[in-house]
Enzyme design. Structure first.
Site, PDB file in Angstrom:
ATOM      1  N   SER A   1      73.693   3.805 103.304  1.00  0.00           N
ATOM      2  CA  SER A   1      74.860   2.952 103.045  1.00  0.00           C
ATOM      3  C   SER A   1      76.195   3.669 103.168  1.00  0.00           C
ATOM      4  O   SER A   1      77.217   3.041 103.384  1.00  0.00           O
ATOM      5  CB  SER A   1      74.745   2.304 101.661  1.00  0.00           C
ATOM      6  OG  SER A   1      74.760   3.288 100.651  1.00  0.00           O
ATOM      7  N   ARG A   2      76.214   4.999 103.013  1.00  0.00           N
ATOM      8  CA  ARG A   2      77.515   5.688 103.088  1.00  0.00           C
ATOM      9  C   ARG A   2      77.325   7.149 103.467  1.00  0.00           C
ATOM     10  O   ARG A   2      76.202   7.625 103.594  1.00  0.00           O
ATOM     11  CB  ARG A   2      78.289   5.563 101.771  1.00  0.00           C
ATOM     12  CG  ARG A   2      77.544   5.988 100.555  1.00  0.00           C
ATOM     13  CD  ARG A   2      78.055   5.321  99.280  1.00  0.00           C
ATOM     14  NE  ARG A   2      77.168   5.654  98.171  1.00  0.00           N
ATOM     15  CZ  ARG A   2      77.458   6.557  97.234  1.00  0.00           C
ATOM     16  NH1 ARG A   2      78.605   7.193  97.258  1.00  0.00           N
ATOM     17  NH2 ARG A   2      76.607   6.820  96.271  1.00  0.00           N
TER      18      ARG A   2
ATOM     19  N   VAL B   1      63.814   5.127  96.782  1.00  0.00           N
ATOM     20  CA  VAL B   1      62.772   5.940  97.426  1.00  0.00           C
ATOM     21  C   VAL B   1      61.878   6.676  96.438  1.00  0.00           C
ATOM     22  O   VAL B   1      60.737   7.016  96.768  1.00  0.00           O
ATOM     23  CB  VAL B   1      63.382   6.959  98.416  1.00  0.00           C
ATOM     24  CG1 VAL B   1      64.110   6.254  99.547  1.00  0.00           C
ATOM     25  CG2 VAL B   1      64.316   7.958  97.715  1.00  0.00           C
TER      26      VAL B   1
ATOM     27  N   TYR C   1      68.408  20.685  92.889  1.00  0.00           N
ATOM     28  CA  TYR C   1      68.703  20.254  94.264  1.00  0.00           C
ATOM     29  C   TYR C   1      68.141  21.261  95.279  1.00  0.00           C
ATOM     30  O   TYR C   1      67.550  20.882  96.294  1.00  0.00           O
ATOM     31  CB  TYR C   1      70.218  20.116  94.410  1.00  0.00           C
ATOM     32  CG  TYR C   1      70.692  19.450  95.674  1.00  0.00           C
ATOM     33  CD1 TYR C   1      70.491  18.086  95.892  1.00  0.00           C
ATOM     34  CD2 TYR C   1      71.386  20.172  96.647  1.00  0.00           C
ATOM     35  CE1 TYR C   1      70.957  17.468  97.045  1.00  0.00           C
ATOM     36  CE2 TYR C   1      71.857  19.563  97.800  1.00  0.00           C
ATOM     37  CZ  TYR C   1      71.637  18.211  97.996  1.00  0.00           C
ATOM     38  OH  TYR C   1      72.105  17.608  99.134  1.00  0.00           O
TER      39      TYR C   1
END
Length: 243
Positions: free
Chosen positions: A11-12, A61, A154
């Site tokens: 989306s972005r 997801v 991350y």
């Protein structure tokens, strides 16, 4: 058959840039998003402005039931469209030093990038193997290659996807399906908004942050029919910051 591209987190930012790049190449674009429908609709509008078409697929997801219901359901119902290219781009970051990291900060970040890669790829893989053709491109990160302080979650998630990329490439190469990764460095998106660009770019040999379109270009290269002899690689898009 209409050849389609599924971009998770489309989306972005980098995801949107990938959607637009693949639209410019004539693909039907499946824009996956978790919650920001307005941004996803804007991406789809821009896809259509390029003369291509597509649709939105809303699912998180990291939730395998949603992936199975929405994506699995779409694949089952489609007789005219096939997912020729999968771009696993969805990811979140939630930075803090490990000493202070909460369980949910670890779980959400790892489950989105690494869990999401697994659930989505597994859903799409069977069709690719049956057709003996397909491209899987995983958007990872500089953090997954060198590690970044404050990003143990991350870095671990992206490093995990890098390992999975290399393993899966070996499993399915003989069926005409390639699996590669693109590792962006500092790219101008929402995710880097809080960073001190002026200070950080002095560390980057090309002296600037990258643009989402530059990552999308690398993804399109690895997703192209001509890249069939490239698999299991991680292509860094980081201005020479780390090689």
């Amino acid at each position: 058959m209409t050849k389609s591209v599924l971009v998770t987190g489309g989306s972005r930012g980098i995801g949107r840039a990938i959607c637009l790049k693949m639209a410019s190449l004539g693909y039907y674009i499946l824009v996956n998003y978790k919650g920001n429908e307005a941004a996803a609709q804007e991406t789809l509008a821009q896809v259509r402005a390029l003369g291509a078409d597509g649709e939105l697929l809303q699912f998180d997801v990291q939730h395998k039931e949603q992936v199975k219901a929405v994506l699995g359901g779409w694949i089952e119902q489609q007789k005219e469209k096939v997912i020729e290219i999968l771009v696993n781009n969805a990811g979140i970051k939630d930075d803090t030093l490990m000493l202070w990291m909460k369980d949910e900060q670890w779980e959400n970040v790892v489950d989105t990038s690494l869990g999401g890669f697994f659930y989505v790829t597994r859903e799409v893989l069977n069709g690719m193997l049956l057709r003996k053709s397909g491209r899987i491109v995983n958007v990872v990160s500089l953090s997954g290659l060198k590690g970044m302080a404050g990003q143990t979650n991350y870095s671990a998630a992206k490093a995990g996807v890098i390992g999975a990329t290399k393993a899966l490439a070996q499993e399915i190469g003989k069926r005409g399906v390639t699996v590669n990764a693109v590792a962006p460095g500092f790219i101008q998106t929402d995710m880097t908004e809080g960073l001190n660009e002026k200070e950080l770019k002095t560390m980057i040999p090309v002296q600037r942050f990258g643009q989402p379109e530059e990552v999308a270009h690398a993804v399109a290269f690895l997703a192209s029919p001509e890249s069939g002899y490239i698999t299991g690689v991680v292509l860094s898009v980081n201005g020479g910051l780390y090689t």
